[in-house]
Design a protein around this motif. Structure first.
Motif, short mmCIF file in Angstrom:
data_model
loop_
_atom_site.label_atom_id
_atom_site.label_comp_id
_atom_site.label_asym_id
_atom_site.label_seq_id
_atom_site.Cartn_x
_atom_site.Cartn_y
_atom_site.Cartn_z
N PHE A 34 0.82 -1.21 0.00
CA PHE A 34 0.00 0.00 0.00
C PHE A 34 0.85 1.27 0.00
CE2 PHE A 34 -2.76 -3.09 2.33
CZ PHE A 34 -3.66 -3.28 1.30
N ARG A 35 2.04 1.18 -0.53
CA ARG A 35 2.96 2.32 -0.52
C ARG A 35 2.46 3.46 -1.39
NH1 ARG A 35 9.00 1.03 -1.78
NH2 ARG A 35 7.87 -0.89 -1.93
N ASP A 36 1.94 3.16 -2.55
CA ASP A 36 1.53 4.19 -3.50
C ASP A 36 0.16 4.78 -3.18
OD1 ASP A 36 3.89 3.79 -4.84
OD2 ASP A 36 3.02 2.21 -6.12
N GLY A 37 -0.63 4.10 -2.43
CA GLY A 37 -1.97 4.58 -2.08
C GLY A 37 -2.98 4.13 -3.11
#
Length: 133
Positions: free
Chosen positions: A129-132
């Motif tokens: 979920f780093r990029d959103g």
């Protein structure tokens, strides 16, 4: 009759047959074990030393995992001494000792498992979920 009164059995209703039973039963009822005072003074000294070491952790300004590890180690050592000597667990049967000591050890194992699981969950969220959205 004076023997029965000295034993704390009173004067009423004490026959000759019962006086002999009362004299032989009294010593067995008061059997207990006493430990030397030196043992308790040594344990008290170790508790004092461990408390001083715990205080020194703050005095020297240790931080992070080292600080909390030392504080927890000193805390567990002091609790172990108190349970073993002042609560007389050192002289109990092994089954009773396991019944008292094993559950907190298992709780610590489960807490450690939860800590590793939390790190894994955080790592997984950071990766996926780093990029959103």
């Amino acid at each position: 009759m004076a023997e029965a009164t000295a034993n704390g059995l009173g004067q009423h209703g004490l026959g000759a047959g019962h006086a002999h039973e009362a004299r032989t039963a009294a010593p067995h009822a008061e059997v207990h074990q006493e430990h030397p005072i030196k043992l308790y003074l040594v344990v008290w000294a170790w508790l004092f030393i461990l408390s001083a070491c715990s205080y020194m952790v703050d005095y020297f300004g240790l931080h992070g995992y080292l600080r909390w590890s030392l504080i927890l180690i000193f805390m567990m050592l002091k609790a172990g001494l108190i349970v073993a000597f002042f609560m007389h667990m050192a002289w109990e049967r092994l089954a009773l000792t396991y019944a008292i000591i094993l559950p907190p050890i298992l709780v610590l194992v489960f807490v450690a498992m939860m800590v590793f699981e939390a790190d894994y969950t955080l790592f997984t969220r950071l990766v996926f979920f780093r990029d959103g959205p």
